[in-house]
Design a protein around this motif. Structure first.
Motif, PDB file in Angstrom:
ATOM      1  N   TRP A 115       0.818  -1.217   0.000  1.00 44.87           N
ATOM      2  CA  TRP A 115       0.000   0.000   0.000  1.00 44.87           C
ATOM      3  C   TRP A 115       0.846   1.259   0.000  1.00 44.87           C
ATOM      4  N   LYS A 116       2.103   1.174   0.373  1.00 45.17           N
ATOM      5  CA  LYS A 116       2.993   2.344   0.355  1.00 45.17           C
ATOM      6  C   LYS A 116       3.512   2.650  -1.046  1.00 45.17           C
ATOM      7  N   ILE A 117       3.334   1.719  -1.972  1.00 46.57           N
ATOM      8  CA  ILE A 117       3.743   1.957  -3.356  1.00 46.57           C
ATOM      9  C   ILE A 117       2.722   2.927  -3.955  1.00 46.57           C
ATOM     10  N   THR A 118       3.196   4.047  -4.429  1.00 49.42           N
ATOM     11  CA  THR A 118       2.346   5.163  -4.837  1.00 49.42           C
ATOM     12  C   THR A 118       1.199   4.757  -5.753  1.00 49.42           C
ATOM     13  N   LYS A 119       1.467   3.928  -6.744  1.00 48.15           N
ATOM     14  CA  LYS A 119       0.403   3.637  -7.711  1.00 48.15           C
ATOM     15  C   LYS A 119      -0.509   2.477  -7.333  1.00 48.15           C
ATOM     16  N   THR A 120      -0.337   1.882  -6.145  1.00 50.64           N
ATOM     17  CA  THR A 120      -1.167   0.740  -5.746  1.00 50.64           C
ATOM     18  C   THR A 120      -2.616   1.152  -5.537  1.00 50.64           C
ATOM     19  N   LYS A 121      -3.503   0.436  -6.227  1.00 51.25           N
ATOM     20  CA  LYS A 121      -4.942   0.611  -6.064  1.00 51.25           C
ATOM     21  C   LYS A 121      -5.595  -0.656  -5.523  1.00 51.25           C
TER      22      LYS A 121
END
Length: 162
Positions: free
Chosen positions: A125-131
């Protein structure tokens, strides 16, 4: 032999049911790509669960896999020894897969799995583009794998038998 595969997902970070680590497990991101290290982790963790599909890949394919900028690897250490690892692989649409996850043989059944999985999901979830965070497991994996995924808040969305 028939193998049942389970696909699970999480659509918001608030769905994560974290487990704390009272045992001192240190989880470190491997920030320098070294395909031989990923291959070693794959073998160490996956041998007992019949992870064999990638073992015959040529070194160039391993290298390309590990050098993918959307793949990130974390290693869990306990008292200086590799206790487990996970790989996160994010695609352009924002789906972050927990591509590989597991514990080394000497660390299974010691209460580390829930915390390591919490860290995998949290880092996804800390990965910017994770949806969306997703994972698949199968009937060849540890008996507690599916229940661990569900206990952390992942929801089953598909099953297959092959």
């Amino acid at each position: 032999m028939k193998v049942r595969t389970y696909y699970l997902e999480m659509n918001t970070p608030e769905e994560l049911i974290e487990k704390t680590d009272p045992r001192g497990l240190a989880i470190v991101e491997a920030k320098i790509n070294e395909f031989r290290f990923n291959k070693f982790l794959y073998q160490l963790i996956g041998e007992q669960w019949a992870w064999v599909d990638k073992l015959s890949l040529p070194e160039a394919e391993w290298e390309a896999y590990v050098e993918n900028p959307d793949l990130r690897t974390w290693v869990a250490y306990y008292e200086g020894t590799i206790a487990g690892y996970f790989e996160l692989n994010t695609n352009e649409s924002g789906d972050t897969e927990i591509a590989y996850f597991g514990l080394a043989p000497n660390f299974i059944g010691k209460g580390f799995g829930g915390y390591l999985l919490s860290q995998a999901i949290s880092n996804a979830w800390k990965i910017t583009k994770t949806k969306r965070v997703w994972v698949h497991t199968c009937s060849l994996d540890h008996d507690s794998a599916l229940s661990n995924y569900k206990a952390r808040g992942l929801k089953l969305y598909k099953q297959e038998i092959a």
